[in-house]
Design an enzyme around this catalytic site. Structure first.
Site, PDB file in Angstrom:
ATOM      1  N   SER A  58      30.138  22.933 -47.273  1.00 15.50           N
ATOM      2  CA  SER A  58      30.031  22.545 -48.679  1.00 15.50           C
ATOM      3  C   SER A  58      31.239  23.049 -49.446  1.00 15.50           C
ATOM      4  O   SER A  58      31.917  24.008 -49.037  1.00 15.50           O
ATOM      5  CB  SER A  58      28.756  23.147 -49.290  1.00 15.50           C
ATOM      6  OG  SER A  58      28.736  23.043 -50.700  1.00 15.50           O
ATOM      7  N   TYR A 106      22.121  28.791 -50.936  1.00 20.55           N
ATOM      8  CA  TYR A 106      22.825  27.645 -50.351  1.00 20.55           C
ATOM      9  C   TYR A 106      24.270  28.013 -50.040  1.00 20.55           C
ATOM     10  O   TYR A 106      24.764  27.775 -48.926  1.00 20.55           O
ATOM     11  CB  TYR A 106      22.766  26.492 -51.344  1.00 20.55           C
ATOM     12  CG  TYR A 106      23.422  25.212 -50.906  1.00 20.55           C
ATOM     13  CD1 TYR A 106      22.767  24.328 -50.059  1.00 20.55           C
ATOM     14  CD2 TYR A 106      24.684  24.860 -51.379  1.00 20.55           C
ATOM     15  CE1 TYR A 106      23.359  23.130 -49.684  1.00 20.55           C
ATOM     16  CE2 TYR A 106      25.280  23.681 -51.018  1.00 20.55           C
ATOM     17  CZ  TYR A 106      24.620  22.801 -50.164  1.00 20.55           C
ATOM     18  OH  TYR A 106      25.215  21.628 -49.796  1.00 20.55           O
TER      19      TYR A 106
END
Length: 258
Positions: free
Chosen positions: A137, A150
């Site tokens: 990410s 996350y």
């Protein structure tokens, strides 16, 4: 000829979003695609449309990985590539994050990626080599408030990618990571999950939001991430391993004050 002719590639979280677009593009490029997910109805529908194999796979469960790999080898006799796409996102400040929520994200995002490499790499090596593409990410490269769990798992995926690239290179396996920014999928656009909502209108609203944050002035599309996954899975990237590839519309480049 397609860029993936004759290759067998397993894609996790492939029933929708980025994984679905990767499955569609890979099939167009000649791959024998394996659609893997826990969303069985959606995944089976995608697989049927593509003439692909569907396997139920909870990426956090080692037994599911063993069953999935066995099913792929029974059907196709080999595995040439893996795209670790499955992931989940939860919003919370760190101090307000319950341990069970933290561990849920770790199990899917981080442990799932680890188990995928562990299960698939020996079979890819047995086929003569191939590729692993891990989905990290934008938040693997920087911090972002409210998504600490996350971000932590995505940072971990970069570490796994680099170590796996070093350890598997002698088996002719290349391992790289994609680092998407905001992409127009159900994760960032929950309206896609509501049959009564206008997802197109929500996408326009997201474009307006990201026009202020992203130099390219819009949210990313899953088809764009799929093209990066294709590059990293094909011979176009034959001398690249152990690297993160940011696909974020320039978001990571900096902050504009004008």
């Amino acid at each position: 000829m397609g860029k993936l002719d004759g290759r067998v590639v397993l894609i996790t979280g492939a029933s929708r979003g980025q994984g679905e677009q990767e499955a569609r593009l890979f099939a167009e490029e000649g791959a024998k695609v394996v659609v893997a997910d826990v969303l069985d109805d959606q995944g089976e529908a995608v697989a049927k449309e593509l003439g692909a194999l569907y396997v139920h796979l909870d990426v956090s469960q080692e037994s599911d990985w063993s069953s999935a790999v066995a099913a792929v080898e029974k059907t196709y006799g080999r595995i040439d590539g893996l795209v670790n796409n499955a992931g989940i996102l939860r919003f919370n400040s760190l101090v307000d994050t319950p341990l069970d929520e933290f561990m849920q994200v770790v199990h899917v995002n981080q442990v799932g990626c680890f188990l995928g490499i562990k299960a698939a790499a020996p079979r890819i090596a047995a086929a003569g080599g191939g590729t692993v593409v891990n989905t990290a990410s934008y938040t693997a490269m920087t911090g972002m408030a409210a998504v600490g769990t996350y971000a932590a798992t995505k940072h971990a995926i970069l570490g796994l990618t680099r170590v796996a690239a070093m350890e598997l290179a002698h088996q002719n396996i290349r391992v790289n990571a994609m680092c998407p920014g905001a992409i127009d999928t159900a994760m960032s656009n929950p309206a896609q999950l509501d049959p009564h909502a206008d997802a197109t209108e929500t996408s326009r609203a997201l474009d307006e939001l990201y026009s202020k944050l992203v130099p390219l002035g819009r949210i990313g599309r899953p088809e764009e991430v799929a093209r990066l996954a294709l590059f990293l899975t094909s011979d176009d990237s034959s001398y690249i391993t152990g690297q993160p590839f940011v696909i974020d519309g320039g978001w990571l480049a900096g902050v504009s004050v004008i």
